[in-house]
Write an enzyme that holds these catalytic residues in place. Sequence first.
Site, PDB file in Angstrom:
ATOM      1  N   ASP A  25       2.177  -3.480   4.418  1.00 40.69           N
ATOM      2  CA  ASP A  25       2.262  -2.149   3.802  1.00 40.69           C
ATOM      3  C   ASP A  25       0.867  -1.543   3.622  1.00 40.69           C
ATOM      4  OD1 ASP A  25       4.719  -3.426   3.436  1.00 40.69           O
ATOM      5  OD2 ASP A  25       5.171  -2.314   1.641  1.00 40.69           O
TER       6      ASP A  25
ATOM      7  N   ASP B  89      -5.558  -3.546   3.068  1.00 34.89           N
ATOM      8  CA  ASP B  89      -5.766  -2.190   2.548  1.00 34.89           C
ATOM      9  C   ASP B  89      -5.974  -2.137   1.044  1.00 34.89           C
ATOM     10  OD1 ASP B  89      -2.965  -2.818   2.028  1.00 34.89           O
ATOM     11  OD2 ASP B  89      -2.758  -0.717   1.480  1.00 34.89           O
TER      12      ASP B  89
ATOM     13  N   ASP C  66      -2.154  -7.591   7.025  1.00 30.52           N
ATOM     14  CA  ASP C  66      -1.250  -7.122   5.972  1.00 30.52           C
ATOM     15  C   ASP C  66      -0.233  -6.112   6.540  1.00 30.52           C
ATOM     16  OD1 ASP C  66      -0.547  -6.373   3.147  1.00 30.52           O
ATOM     17  OD2 ASP C  66      -1.501  -4.495   3.723  1.00 30.52           O
TER      18      ASP C  66
HETATM   19  O1  LIG Z   1       4.050  -4.527  -2.219  1.00 33.73           O
HETATM   20  C1  LIG Z   1       4.644  -5.012  -1.264  1.00 33.73           C
HETATM   21  O2  LIG Z   1       5.871  -5.231  -1.303  1.00 33.73           O
HETATM   22  C2  LIG Z   1       3.924  -5.420  -0.001  1.00 33.73           C
HETATM   23  O3  LIG Z   1       2.618  -4.975   0.130  1.00 33.73           O
HETATM   24  P1  LIG Z   1       1.639  -5.583   1.240  1.00 33.73           P
HETATM   25  O4  LIG Z   1       2.387  -5.628   2.564  1.00 33.73           O
HETATM   26  O5  LIG Z   1       0.546  -4.556   1.261  1.00 33.73           O
HETATM   27  O6  LIG Z   1       1.209  -6.926   0.765  1.00 33.73           O
HETATM   28 MG   LIG Z   2      -1.100  -3.576   1.803  1.00 35.53          MG
END
Ligand SMILES: O=C(O)COP(=O)(O)O
Ligand SMILES: [Mg+2]
EC number: 3.1.3.18
Length: 226
Positions: free
Chosen positions: A15, A176, A13
């Site tokens: 973010d 996360d 993942d």
């Molecule tokens: O909310 C977002 O734009 C992305 O979140 P993620 O990378 O944790 O999937």
């Molecule tokens: Mg994430």
Amino acid sequence: MSKTFSPELIMIDVDGTLVDSVPDLSWCLDETLKKVGLPPRGEAAARKWVGNGVIRIVERGIANDLDAPHDEAIFKDAMPIFRELYAENTSKRSKLYPGVREGVDYLKSTGIKIGCITNKDEQFTHPILKDLGLWNDFEIVISGDTLEKKKPDPLPLLHGAKMLGVKPENSLMLGDSTSDVKAARAAGFEIICMSYGYNHGDDIRDSNPDAVIDSMTELRDMIKPR
Ligand SMILES: O=C(O)COP(=O)(O)O
Ligand SMILES: [Mg+2]
């Protein structure tokens, strides 16, 4: 001895796992809200609203709540403003978490296939990975708008495994949030979560991932090639 895992594929993942992206997301959200006549919500609030894609973070910012309904007319004005700002600010303030570079390098040294999976739209995912030096590390990158469904739906994980020729039961996700745990469980992947991520302000341990780690450097003792 902590549990060890021997997957053939790891989908990672963005973010809250690889990148602390909230400083840019929060700055863009607050600038957008000001332009549509609403007060800025600040970084602590935005930190709880990340994880379900850019549309949801804007809707949550307008509602000033994780789940409450938002004003649709304001949203229509706000969304293009946010997209324009975030396109210019995907990685001005965002950073890799400590241990990410070492963790990714370790995984690459094992020969395990690694892919990237995020709910962030492609137009933002690709520059962020390029700017932070991760673009060449993944065999596949699946963004929030690559397929017709995003996490917590299992589709992106199943698609990644299929494209790379690995069975879901031999695959693992590193994430996360509770969406990551749900997507992994539904896809039949194992799931390890980072303790420092976003997860809407809740402790990720409550979602019962297979393991929780504080840094990707811990993968060296945990992930063993077959
Ligand atoms: O909310 C977002 O734009 C992305 O979140 P993620 O990378 O944790 O999937
Ligand atoms: Mg994430």
